[in-house]
Design an enzyme around this catalytic site. Sequence first.
Site, PDB file in Angstrom:
ATOM      1  CG  ASP A  80      -1.768   1.237   1.325  1.00 23.26           C
ATOM      2  OD1 ASP A  80      -2.434   1.554   0.320  1.00 23.26           O
ATOM      3  OD2 ASP A  80      -1.755   1.939   2.361  1.00 23.26           O
ATOM      4  CB  SER A  81       0.170   4.754  -0.733  1.00 23.56           C
ATOM      5  OG  SER A  81      -1.018   4.834   0.034  1.00 23.56           O
TER       6      SER A  81
ATOM      7  CE1 TYR B 123       3.088   5.509  -3.051  1.00 20.27           C
ATOM      8  CE2 TYR B 123       1.964   3.664  -4.093  1.00 20.27           C
ATOM      9  CZ  TYR B 123       3.082   4.187  -3.474  1.00 20.27           C
ATOM     10  OH  TYR B 123       4.178   3.394  -3.294  1.00 20.27           O
ATOM     11  N   GLY B 124      -2.529   9.029  -3.696  1.00 21.75           N
ATOM     12  CA  GLY B 124      -3.815   9.471  -4.240  1.00 21.75           C
ATOM     13  C   GLY B 124      -3.807  10.820  -4.922  1.00 21.75           C
TER      14      GLY B 124
ATOM     15  CB  CYS C  64      -2.696   1.189  -2.611  1.00 21.89           C
ATOM     16  SG  CYS C  64      -2.801   2.931  -2.983  1.00 21.89           S
ATOM     17  CG  ASN C  65      -9.313   1.438  -3.599  1.00 23.00           C
ATOM     18  OD1 ASN C  65     -10.215   1.166  -4.353  1.00 23.00           O
ATOM     19  ND2 ASN C  65      -9.198   0.920  -2.390  1.00 23.00           N
TER      20      ASN C  65
ATOM     21  CD  GLU D 111      -2.401   8.493   6.885  1.00 22.30           C
ATOM     22  OE1 GLU D 111      -1.453   9.272   7.046  1.00 22.30           O
ATOM     23  OE2 GLU D 111      -2.389   7.563   6.057  1.00 22.30           O
TER      24      GLU D 111
ATOM     25  CB  CYS E 278     -10.020   5.259  -0.230  1.00 19.57           C
ATOM     26  SG  CYS E 278      -8.573   5.935   0.617  1.00 19.57           S
ATOM     27  CB  THR E 279      -6.435   1.834   2.232  1.00 17.93           C
ATOM     28  OG1 THR E 279      -5.922   3.154   2.006  1.00 17.93           O
ATOM     29  CG2 THR E 279      -5.856   0.873   1.234  1.00 17.93           C
ATOM     30  CG  HIS E 280      -6.834   6.008   4.780  1.00 11.81           C
ATOM     31  ND1 HIS E 280      -6.037   5.377   3.844  1.00 11.81           N
ATOM     32  CD2 HIS E 280      -5.992   6.656   5.624  1.00 11.81           C
ATOM     33  CE1 HIS E 280      -4.766   5.648   4.108  1.00 11.81           C
ATOM     34  NE2 HIS E 280      -4.721   6.427   5.184  1.00 11.81           N
TER      35      HIS E 280
HETATM   36  N1  DGL Z   1      -3.962   3.932  -0.016  1.00  8.86           N
HETATM   37  C1  DGL Z   1      -4.546   5.007  -0.762  1.00  8.86           C
HETATM   38  C2  DGL Z   1      -5.751   4.466  -1.553  1.00  8.86           C
HETATM   39  O1  DGL Z   1      -6.366   3.483  -1.189  1.00  8.86           O
HETATM   40  C3  DGL Z   1      -4.973   6.155   0.116  1.00  8.86           C
HETATM   41  C4  DGL Z   1      -3.811   6.952   0.650  1.00  8.86           C
HETATM   42  C5  DGL Z   1      -3.007   7.644  -0.432  1.00  8.86           C
HETATM   43  O2  DGL Z   1      -3.496   8.575  -1.088  1.00  8.86           O
HETATM   44  O3  DGL Z   1      -1.865   7.220  -0.613  1.00  8.86           O
HETATM   45  O4  DGL Z   1      -6.086   5.018  -2.570  1.00  8.86           O
END
Ligand code: DGL
Length: 269
Positions: free
Chosen positions: A13-14, A45-46, A76-77, A155, A187-189
């Site tokens: 994941d990011s 990453y988003g 990570c999405n 976060e 999204c993971t969060h």
């Molecule tokens: N892990 C990213 C996602 O699921 C969210 C956090 C990021 O922007 O890196 O898209």
Amino acid sequence: MDINQSHSIGVFDSGVGGLTVVKELLSQIPDAPLIYFGDTARTPYGIKGPDTILRYSIENTKFLISKGATIIVVACNSASSVAPEKLRNMFNIPVFEVISPAVELVVKITTKGRIGVIGTRATIESRIYEKMIHNYNKDFKVIGQPCPLLVPLVEEGWLKARETKMIVRKYLRPLKQQQIDTLILGCTHYPLLKDIIQQKIGKRVKVIDSSSEVAKKVKTYLKLNNIVFDNKERPLHQFYLSDISSVTKEIAIRFLGQKISIKKAISAL
Ligand code: DGL
């Protein structure tokens, strides 16, 4: 039956958000050894472009393979929206991602064919959910909504804050106006905000969490390929991050719900 201790599931994941996927993998496939890599040094990453996200994803996969991963899960999405096909071609090992499992479920359960998707800018701008959903049914309407403020709020641990509820409501308003019947948490969060999201979008809308869907997919794959983890003791999981700051451990516990020992991935990048 392939009782093979050498299989390991590599998850990247990011950052630490992908631990929501790890949580599901641990609960659905408790015997499988996991190797996690969170790219905290280069997160988020988003907000990055597809070429950069793809380059990072290739590097992350190389790292996981170097640590023994035989199956890759892109948690990570944002990375799942650009990298899986390329990773499959480059590395020739099974690569799972978090988008198609959610899509497969949504096309089955949507009642009116009005589907909302929330995610980072990278994910929503890729229009990947729309493209995949339209492979099943071109008549389904897919409404994407980027929600860039939600990642930092999660976060920071503002999971129940009044401000978070207000922001969620504002982001969901256009989706409500479009009368969606299903909403994908892209999204993971977002699983950490699932209760607030459900409350704000209304209880008639079905909310889909891709983390549990991808874990089901991996479980099915292992079963179909007769991969069994015959661990006499608890499997050894490894957690690597490319950067460890003063708050990383605390955030990781919030996502995973348990303490873990984290190593710095010096050779990753
Ligand atoms: N892990 C990213 C996602 O699921 C969210 C956090 C990021 O922007 O890196 O898209």
